[in-house]
Design a protein around this motif. Structure first.
Motif, PDB file in Angstrom:
ATOM      1  N   ILE A 210       3.740  22.313  28.573  1.00 54.38           N
ATOM      2  CA  ILE A 210       3.079  21.116  29.087  1.00 54.38           C
ATOM      3  C   ILE A 210       3.381  20.955  30.572  1.00 54.38           C
ATOM      4  O   ILE A 210       4.532  21.010  30.986  1.00 54.38           O
ATOM      5  CB  ILE A 210       3.553  19.870  28.313  1.00 54.38           C
ATOM      6  CG1 ILE A 210       3.149  20.007  26.852  1.00 54.38           C
ATOM      7  CG2 ILE A 210       2.988  18.604  28.927  1.00 54.38           C
ATOM      8  CD1 ILE A 210       3.726  18.943  25.960  1.00 54.38           C
ATOM      9  N   ARG A 211       2.314  20.741  31.353  1.00 49.47           N
ATOM     10  CA  ARG A 211       2.490  20.511  32.781  1.00 49.47           C
ATOM     11  C   ARG A 211       2.833  19.049  33.033  1.00 49.47           C
ATOM     12  O   ARG A 211       2.328  18.169  32.357  1.00 49.47           O
ATOM     13  CB  ARG A 211       1.210  20.836  33.531  1.00 49.47           C
ATOM     14  CG  ARG A 211       0.980  22.299  33.675  1.00 49.47           C
ATOM     15  CD  ARG A 211       0.006  22.539  34.766  1.00 49.47           C
ATOM     16  NE  ARG A 211      -1.290  22.880  34.219  1.00 49.47           N
ATOM     17  CZ  ARG A 211      -2.347  23.129  34.960  1.00 49.47           C
ATOM     18  NH1 ARG A 211      -2.280  23.045  36.258  1.00 49.47           N
ATOM     19  NH2 ARG A 211      -3.478  23.454  34.398  1.00 49.47           N
TER      20      ARG A 211
ATOM     21  N   ARG B  46      15.065  22.421  30.755  1.00 50.09           N
ATOM     22  CA  ARG B  46      14.796  20.998  30.962  1.00 50.09           C
ATOM     23  C   ARG B  46      15.665  20.444  32.091  1.00 50.09           C
ATOM     24  O   ARG B  46      15.208  19.690  32.930  1.00 50.09           O
ATOM     25  CB  ARG B  46      15.054  20.235  29.666  1.00 50.09           C
ATOM     26  CG  ARG B  46      14.463  18.856  29.673  1.00 50.09           C
ATOM     27  CD  ARG B  46      14.658  18.173  28.359  1.00 50.09           C
ATOM     28  NE  ARG B  46      14.146  19.026  27.286  1.00 50.09           N
ATOM     29  CZ  ARG B  46      13.924  18.622  26.063  1.00 50.09           C
ATOM     30  NH1 ARG B  46      14.177  17.387  25.730  1.00 50.09           N
ATOM     31  NH2 ARG B  46      13.471  19.445  25.143  1.00 50.09           N
ATOM     32  N   ALA B  47      16.931  20.863  32.128  1.00 50.74           N
ATOM     33  CA  ALA B  47      17.847  20.403  33.180  1.00 50.74           C
ATOM     34  C   ALA B  47      17.401  20.888  34.555  1.00 50.74           C
ATOM     35  O   ALA B  47      17.513  20.157  35.539  1.00 50.74           O
ATOM     36  CB  ALA B  47      19.268  20.878  32.883  1.00 50.74           C
TER      37      ALA B  47
ATOM     38  N   ILE C 126       4.226  21.040  37.533  1.00 52.58           N
ATOM     39  CA  ILE C 126       5.215  22.042  37.148  1.00 52.58           C
ATOM     40  C   ILE C 126       5.397  21.991  35.638  1.00 52.58           C
ATOM     41  O   ILE C 126       5.235  20.946  35.012  1.00 52.58           O
ATOM     42  CB  ILE C 126       6.559  21.785  37.882  1.00 52.58           C
ATOM     43  CG1 ILE C 126       7.525  22.933  37.717  1.00 52.58           C
ATOM     44  CG2 ILE C 126       7.167  20.453  37.487  1.00 52.58           C
ATOM     45  CD1 ILE C 126       8.730  22.844  38.654  1.00 52.58           C
ATOM     46  N   SER C 127       5.718  23.134  35.066  1.00 50.67           N
ATOM     47  CA  SER C 127       6.080  23.214  33.649  1.00 50.67           C
ATOM     48  C   SER C 127       7.228  24.199  33.553  1.00 50.67           C
ATOM     49  O   SER C 127       7.605  24.831  34.538  1.00 50.67           O
ATOM     50  CB  SER C 127       4.893  23.683  32.800  1.00 50.67           C
ATOM     51  OG  SER C 127       4.644  25.051  33.009  1.00 50.67           O
TER      52      SER C 127
ATOM     53  N   GLU D 157      -6.787  25.519  25.198  1.00 50.27           N
ATOM     54  CA  GLU D 157      -5.598  25.335  26.035  1.00 50.27           C
ATOM     55  C   GLU D 157      -4.834  26.641  26.074  1.00 50.27           C
ATOM     56  O   GLU D 157      -4.386  27.138  25.063  1.00 50.27           O
ATOM     57  CB  GLU D 157      -4.718  24.216  25.458  1.00 50.27           C
ATOM     58  CG  GLU D 157      -3.470  23.951  26.252  1.00 50.27           C
ATOM     59  CD  GLU D 157      -3.749  23.512  27.679  1.00 50.27           C
ATOM     60  OE1 GLU D 157      -3.182  24.135  28.597  1.00 50.27           O
ATOM     61  OE2 GLU D 157      -4.528  22.585  27.878  1.00 50.27           O
ATOM     62  N   ARG D 158      -4.720  27.217  27.290  1.00 41.75           N
ATOM     63  CA  ARG D 158      -4.056  28.510  27.428  1.00 41.75           C
ATOM     64  C   ARG D 158      -2.629  28.373  27.920  1.00 41.75           C
ATOM     65  O   ARG D 158      -1.898  29.340  27.966  1.00 41.75           O
ATOM     66  CB  ARG D 158      -4.844  29.401  28.376  1.00 41.75           C
ATOM     67  CG  ARG D 158      -6.199  29.762  27.824  1.00 41.75           C
ATOM     68  CD  ARG D 158      -6.945  30.626  28.772  1.00 41.75           C
ATOM     69  NE  ARG D 158      -7.198  29.856  29.988  1.00 41.75           N
ATOM     70  CZ  ARG D 158      -7.934  30.277  30.998  1.00 41.75           C
ATOM     71  NH1 ARG D 158      -8.479  31.449  30.952  1.00 41.75           N
ATOM     72  NH2 ARG D 158      -8.125  29.532  32.053  1.00 41.75           N
TER      73      ARG D 158
END
Length: 113
Positions: A19-20, A105-106, A44-45, A14-15
């Motif tokens: 997290i998507r 996050r917002a 999106i991440s 996992e590159r």
């Protein structure tokens, strides 16, 4: 006849840094050399995005965009670096890009389920 055991699959590496998450009703308005286009954001991440775009963009190039909901709400300007582009059979292009700065996050909340 003897049974042949399959060799165990090598674990995938996992590159991704973040997290998507599937994007819900999200587009990205791109302004590449004053040639605007709209990409349909697939996931999106905090560190990047993948989307369907109508024209190829050069891997390694920088691009400015505005993430927003399909209804034009929550516009969020983003600067991105194109990582990969692949032509699809539909004539669209699958593009992955890293954000120049991580999203909070917002900032992501309006674009994920």
């Amino acid at each position: 006849m003897t049974a042949v055991e399959a060799a165990p699959a090598a674990p995938s590496v996992e590159r991704r840094v973040a997290i998507r998450q599937p994007a819900v009703g999200t587009v990205c308005r791109l302004d590449e050399d004053n040639d605007p286009a709209t990409g349909l954001v697939w996931n999106i991440s905090a560190s990047g995005v993948s989307m369907l775009v109508p024209k190829p963009l050069e891997p390694g190039s920088g691009v400015k965009g505005v993430l927003e909901t399909i209804r034009g709400r929550h516009p969020l300007p983003v600067d991105m670096k194109v990582v990969h582009v692949k032509l699809l059979e539909t004539g669209d292009y699958w593009m992955g890009a890293h954000f120049e700065r991580p999203l909070t996050r917002a900032e992501m909340k309006p674009f994920v389920g």
